[in-house]
Design an enzyme around this catalytic site. Structure first.
Site, PDB file in Angstrom:
ATOM      1  CG  HIS A 253      -1.763   1.238   1.333  1.00 60.19           C
ATOM      2  ND1 HIS A 253      -3.095   1.230   1.139  1.00 60.19           N
ATOM      3  CD2 HIS A 253      -1.449   2.366   1.636  1.00 60.19           C
ATOM      4  CE1 HIS A 253      -3.710   2.225   1.309  1.00 60.19           C
ATOM      5  NE2 HIS A 253      -2.626   3.133   1.696  1.00 60.19           N
ATOM      6  CD  GLU A 254       1.805   3.381   3.866  1.00 62.35           C
ATOM      7  OE1 GLU A 254       1.897   4.398   3.080  1.00 62.35           O
ATOM      8  OE2 GLU A 254       0.714   3.109   4.304  1.00 62.35           O
TER       9      GLU A 254
ATOM     10  CD  GLU B  48      -5.118   5.831   1.172  1.00 64.38           C
ATOM     11  OE1 GLU B  48      -5.319   4.530   1.539  1.00 64.38           O
ATOM     12  OE2 GLU B  48      -4.128   6.421   1.446  1.00 64.38           O
TER      13      GLU B  48
ATOM     14  CE1 TYR C 241      -3.975   9.787   0.276  1.00 65.06           C
ATOM     15  CE2 TYR C 241      -4.006  11.154   2.157  1.00 65.06           C
ATOM     16  CZ  TYR C 241      -4.071   9.777   1.385  1.00 65.06           C
ATOM     17  OH  TYR C 241      -4.220   8.667   2.203  1.00 65.06           O
TER      18      TYR C 241
ATOM     19  CG  ASP D 255     -10.133   9.850   5.410  1.00 61.75           C
ATOM     20  OD1 ASP D 255      -8.958   9.672   5.410  1.00 61.75           O
ATOM     21  OD2 ASP D 255     -10.907   8.993   4.818  1.00 61.75           O
TER      22      ASP D 255
ATOM     23  CG  HIS E  18       0.059   6.186  -1.028  1.00 59.47           C
ATOM     24  ND1 HIS E  18      -0.864   6.400  -1.364  1.00 59.47           N
ATOM     25  CD2 HIS E  18      -0.278   5.724   0.325  1.00 59.47           C
ATOM     26  CE1 HIS E  18      -1.989   6.125  -0.812  1.00 59.47           C
ATOM     27  NE2 HIS E  18      -1.450   5.756   0.467  1.00 59.47           N
TER      28      HIS E  18
ATOM     29  CG  HIS F 191      -7.731   6.422   4.460  1.00 55.82           C
ATOM     30  ND1 HIS F 191      -7.117   7.680   4.763  1.00 55.82           N
ATOM     31  CD2 HIS F 191      -6.588   5.435   4.205  1.00 55.82           C
ATOM     32  CE1 HIS F 191      -5.681   7.789   4.826  1.00 55.82           C
ATOM     33  NE2 HIS F 191      -5.514   6.465   4.475  1.00 55.82           N
TER      34      HIS F 191
HETATM   35  C1  L5W Z   1      -2.570   0.936   7.601  1.00 53.16           C
HETATM   36  C2  L5W Z   1      -1.234   1.872   7.616  1.00 53.16           C
HETATM   37  C3  L5W Z   1      -1.551   2.778   6.623  1.00 53.16           C
HETATM   38  C4  L5W Z   1      -3.724   1.977   6.889  1.00 53.16           C
HETATM   39  N1  L5W Z   1      -2.569   4.468   4.361  1.00 53.16           N
HETATM   40  C5  L5W Z   1      -3.502   3.741   5.024  1.00 53.16           C
HETATM   41  O1  L5W Z   1      -3.021   5.545   3.780  1.00 53.16           O
HETATM   42  C6  L5W Z   1      -2.969   2.424   5.887  1.00 53.16           C
HETATM   43  C7  L5W Z   1      -2.592   1.415   5.078  1.00 53.16           C
HETATM   44  C8  L5W Z   1      -2.502   0.111   5.999  1.00 53.16           C
HETATM   45  O2  L5W Z   1      -4.688   3.607   4.808  1.00 53.16           O
HETATM   46 ZN    ZN Z   2      -2.733   5.178   1.982  1.00 54.14          ZN
END
Ligand code: L5W
Ligand code: ZN
Length: 278
Positions: A99-100, A123, A114, A197, A103, A202
């Protein structure tokens, strides 16, 4: 690939040479998971690192105290240890790393803003590639939930297959349909202000997540990845909204598999399912 100890800022080293101490686990996990993600993008999409120019992948672990989060700050990944109840060390999750790092790919390609719908797309691409790379299920965060979360029935953070199985935070509930669950359709969209948010990045991401999941049921994970990667890197732009995403993803399927192909139909079917019809 470089993995650092956030409290000292120094490159992770281990006296034991084998990195077997408890404190080493978060670093070993971050390092291993970022290799897996790097190889997915290289082997599956021919992408050389997040910027496609071979940039170093830097991860920081043990960030903060009881920190239940992880983030990409535009240049590097940072992982908390969790509080031990709601979450454990976030670098333990391959889907979290994916996920990270996605990004990072997005920053270098579509660069989706964002906030609001572009942010929810940002996201969603991170969750979708998170679920494609950590491919055992369609959940995000199942390996980082702590005993307290599990006791409350929270087995993961988000579900692409069934977004509505989990509640959203209390602050968001008044902006939805009253049920307080993650949305799986446009008729459950949360109309959130920017200060909550970032306008639902999210939360409304779950609608796109579920479209992708639906398409993958028809054509499988591999083709889904090809189509979504092409949309992200060729067609989407910083201000793209959900409607633009529908067009970009269907067009990508047409480019890859042909007009009238079952893959193009599956791409459209995913968006139809969640009420993004044009
Ligand atoms: C958890 C750590 C970050 C939540 N980041 C998230 O925008 C996260 C992915 C897994 O939503
Ligand atoms: Zn994220």
């Amino acid at each position: 690939m470089f993995t650092y100890d956030a409290p000292t800022g120094s490159l992770f080293t281990s006296n034991s040479a084998s990195f077997k101490k408890d404190y080493d686990r978060a670093a070993v996990d971050a390092h291993y998971n970022s290799e897996t993600v790097y190889h997915y993008y290289l082997d599956e999409h021919g992408r050389n690192s997040l910027d496609d120019k071979g940039m170093a992948i830097n991860s920081y672990v043990h960030y903060g105290t009881n920190y239940n989060n992880a983030f990409w700050d535009g240049q590097q990944m940072t992982y908390g240890d969790g509080d031990g109840s709601y979450m454990i060390s976030l670098s333990a999750g391959l889907d979290v790393a994916a996920h990270e790092m996605t990004h990072g790919v997005t920053t270098n390609t579509a660069n989706l803003q964002y906030r609001f719908e572009p942010g929810a797309l940002n996201e969603a691409f991170s969750d979708i590639f998170g679920a494609l790379i950590d491919d055992a299920n369609w959940e995000i965060g199942e390996d980082i939930m702590g005993p307290g979360a599990k006791a409350d029935g929270r087995e993961s953070l988000r579900s692409l297959s069934d977004p509505s199985k989990y509640p959203v935070g209390a602050a968001y509930v008044p902006y939805g349909n009253g049920k307080g669950k993650y949305p799986a359709h446009m008729n459950e969209f949360y109309d959130l202000p920017r200060n909550l948010d970032n306008g639902g990045v999210h939360i409304n991401s779950s609608i796109i997540n579920h479209a992708a999941y639906t398409t993958a049921q028809d054509i499988g994970r591999e083709k889904l990845g090809k189509i979504y990667y092409r949309a992200l890197t060729v067609y989407l732009t910083p201000t793209s909204d959900f409607s633009d995403a529908r067009k970009a993803i269907i067009q990508s399927a047409v480019d890859l598999y042909g007009d009238g192909s079952s893959e193009a139909a599956a791409a459209a079917n995913g968006f139809n399912k969640v009420g993004i019809l044009e």
